[in-house]
Structure formats: structure tokens, C-alpha cells
Scaffold this motif. Structure first.
Motif, PDB file in Angstrom:
ATOM      1  N   ARG A 134       0.863  -1.116   0.127  1.00  0.00           N
ATOM      2  CA  ARG A 134       0.142  -0.065  -0.025  1.00  0.00           C
ATOM      3  C   ARG A 134       0.888   1.293  -0.059  1.00  0.00           C
ATOM      4  NH1 ARG A 134      -2.967  -2.813   3.880  1.00  0.00           N
ATOM      5  NH2 ARG A 134      -2.615  -1.226   5.409  1.00  0.00           N
ATOM      6  N   LEU A 135       1.993   1.176   0.811  1.00  0.00           N
ATOM      7  CA  LEU A 135       2.893   2.297   0.790  1.00  0.00           C
ATOM      8  C   LEU A 135       3.558   2.673  -0.827  1.00  0.00           C
ATOM      9  CD1 LEU A 135       4.052   4.473   2.765  1.00  0.00           C
ATOM     10  CD2 LEU A 135       5.898   2.761   3.051  1.00  0.00           C
ATOM     11  N   GLU A 137       1.812   2.009  -3.403  1.00  0.00           N
ATOM     12  CA  GLU A 137       0.870   2.415  -4.391  1.00  0.00           C
ATOM     13  C   GLU A 137       0.537   3.981  -3.866  1.00  0.00           C
ATOM     14  OE1 GLU A 137      -2.462   0.014  -3.245  1.00  0.00           O
ATOM     15  OE2 GLU A 137      -1.689  -1.781  -4.495  1.00  0.00           O
ATOM     16  N   VAL A 138       0.825   4.330  -2.682  1.00  0.00           N
ATOM     17  CA  VAL A 138       0.914   5.730  -2.216  1.00  0.00           C
ATOM     18  C   VAL A 138       1.811   6.405  -3.142  1.00  0.00           C
ATOM     19  CG1 VAL A 138       1.035   7.325  -0.462  1.00  0.00           C
ATOM     20  CG2 VAL A 138      -0.318   5.621  -0.126  1.00  0.00           C
ATOM     21  N   ARG A 141       1.159   6.967  -6.442  1.00  0.00           N
ATOM     22  CA  ARG A 141       0.220   7.999  -6.811  1.00  0.00           C
ATOM     23  C   ARG A 141       0.547   9.404  -6.785  1.00  0.00           C
ATOM     24  NH1 ARG A 141      -5.983   8.457  -4.089  1.00  0.00           N
ATOM     25  NH2 ARG A 141      -6.549  10.272  -5.257  1.00  0.00           N
ATOM     26  N   TRP A 159      -3.857  14.081   2.320  1.00  0.00           N
ATOM     27  CA  TRP A 159      -4.289  12.700   1.992  1.00  0.00           C
ATOM     28  C   TRP A 159      -3.011  11.762   2.104  1.00  0.00           C
ATOM     29  CZ3 TRP A 159      -2.725   9.288  -1.620  1.00  0.00           C
ATOM     30  CH2 TRP A 159      -3.330   7.968  -1.820  1.00  0.00           C
ATOM     31  N   VAL A 160      -1.957  12.195   1.721  1.00  0.00           N
ATOM     32  CA  VAL A 160      -0.725  11.568   1.774  1.00  0.00           C
ATOM     33  C   VAL A 160      -0.162  11.141   3.091  1.00  0.00           C
ATOM     34  CG1 VAL A 160       1.624  11.343   0.949  1.00  0.00           C
ATOM     35  CG2 VAL A 160       0.091  12.281  -0.858  1.00  0.00           C
ATOM     36  N   LYS A 163      -2.372   8.753   4.910  1.00  0.00           N
ATOM     37  CA  LYS A 163      -2.074   7.229   4.329  1.00  0.00           C
ATOM     38  C   LYS A 163      -0.887   6.882   5.185  1.00  0.00           C
ATOM     39  CE  LYS A 163      -5.601   6.640   1.650  1.00  0.00           C
ATOM     40  NZ  LYS A 163      -6.594   5.577   2.075  1.00  0.00           N
ATOM     41  N   ARG A 166      -1.228   6.123   8.638  1.00  0.00           N
ATOM     42  CA  ARG A 166      -2.125   4.959   8.978  1.00  0.00           C
ATOM     43  C   ARG A 166      -1.133   3.303   8.600  1.00  0.00           C
ATOM     44  NH1 ARG A 166      -8.017   3.384   7.715  1.00  0.00           N
ATOM     45  NH2 ARG A 166      -7.675   0.976   8.162  1.00  0.00           N
ATOM     46  N   LEU A 167      -0.461   3.596   7.632  1.00  0.00           N
ATOM     47  CA  LEU A 167       0.407   2.563   7.487  1.00  0.00           C
ATOM     48  C   LEU A 167       1.420   2.365   8.549  1.00  0.00           C
ATOM     49  CD1 LEU A 167       0.796   2.856   3.523  1.00  0.00           C
ATOM     50  CD2 LEU A 167      -0.560   0.969   4.791  1.00  0.00           C
TER      51      LEU A 167
END
Length: 193
Positions: A134-135, A137-138, A141, A159-160, A163, A166-167
Motif C-alpha cells: 500500500r505504501l 501504491e501511495v 500515486r 491525504w498522503v 495514508k 495509518r501505514l
């Protein structure tokens, strides 16, 4: 995130050399990252001889979107252990040298489902794979080229930050599952009798 959302400013030169690791104020062995050279991009003269295709060398005049892209490239570099700059790699299919960047290798790893083998080899398997995926993918993006036709835009730094935070929390929880129990088990025999 603070600079973008609360100070309405852009850093202008986000790169690995602008990040320092300092001891955490709460003691222990932990460190925290500090972004330095804030505002220095406004004093630097643009280098006309710079390679225009370098991934992490956007000019300060591009503002917050350039910061988000540079942060994404930095994030991918930290995750993979690869340099942010483009380099040449031998392509076995075409038998030629091809220019690749950390963004290219990350995109291929995510597309092929091989993020685990793409992550920095010094970590061995000591990381939560789902969080790393997921990191990546961030980071992709953030680093992707904005495409107005498809409605894709770079995310806002708020937003970044959400994310990534949270990770981070998820990875700390994963790390705690690997710790031995803190209870005193010295009087308990764990071996068969």
C-alpha cells in the motif's frame, strides 16, 4: 502536510539530501525524520544545464504538486533502497540499455504483484508486506504524472500524510506481534518433560 495545508507554502526541493534523521526527543533508540532546507529552493538559481528528465529535480516554481511528486519519489526510494535518479538497465527482451527510474521499477513491482521482492533487500522479510504494497501504491500515486483527460490528479499532501501515518501505525502493530511476551516466564517450563 503542515507547510502545504497550514502555511500555504511549498518546500521546492524535496530530496533525500533534504531529509535528516535525528534522535527522537523521547529518548530510546528511535529516530525521526526532519525535512531541512525549507524555503531554500526560492534562493537557488535555476540550473539551465540540469537534466530535464531527472525524476526528483523539479523546479521550485512548480509548487505543491512538485513537492507531492518529489515526496512520492522519495518514498519509493526509501522503500526500495534504489536511487531516485534515472539509471540505465539492460533489457533482456530488447537486448538494449533502457533508462529506468525508481517510479518505473515500483510500477512494475505493483503491476506484477512482486512488491515483496522489490523492497530493499536489507530488510530481508522483516516488514509487513501488505503495508509495503500500500505504501508503494501511495508513492506511485504521488509520483504519477497528472492526467487531466483521465481525471487523475496528484493527491493533496494531507491525504498522503494520512495514508502514511495509518501505514506507520499498522507496521508498528505488526512489529509488536513479533516481540516476545513481556510476562516473566522464568518459572514456567516450555520444553517437554
Amino acid at each position: 502536510e503542515y507547510a502545504h495545508a497550514h502555511a500555504d507554502a511549498a518546500h521546492g526541493r524535496v530530496s533525500p539530501s533534504a531529509v535528516l534523521l535525528v534522535p527522537d526527543a523521547h529518548g530510546g533508540q528511535s529516530v525521526r525524520a526532519v525535512l531541512t532546507h525549507f524555503g531554500a529552493g526560492h534562493f537557488a538559481a535555476p540550473d539551465d544545464d540540469a537534466d530535464a528528465e531527472a525524476d526528483n529535480q523539479e523546479q521550485p516554481s512548480k509548487g505543491k504538486a512538485a513537492d507531492v511528486r518529489a515526496f512520492g519519489v522519495l518514498l519509493l526510494g526509501l522503500l526500495s533502497g534504489e536511487a531516485a535518479e534515472s539509471r540505465y538497465r539492460f533489457d533482456r527482451a530488447t537486448k538494449e540499455l533502457a533508462r529506468v527510474s525508481v517510479v518505473d521499477t515500483a510500477a512494475e513491482a505493483v503491476r506484477s504483484g512482486r512488491v515483496r521482492s522489490w523492497v530493499d533487500r536489507q530488510l530481508s522479510d522483516s516488514f509487513p508486506v501488505a503495508a509495503a504494497e500500500r505504501l508503494a501504491e501511495v508513492g506511485l500515486r504521488c509520483a504519477a504524472d497528472a492526467d487531466a483527460e483521465e481525471g487523475k490528479e496528484r493527491p493533496e499532501m494531507a491525504w498522503v500524510a494520512g495514508k502514511v501515518s495509518r501505514l506507520y501505525v499498522e507496521s508498528r502493530a505488526w512489529e509488536r506481534t513479533l516481540q516476545p511476551p513481556s510476562d516473566d516466564l522464568s518459572s514456567v517450563a516450555l520444553a517437554p518433560r
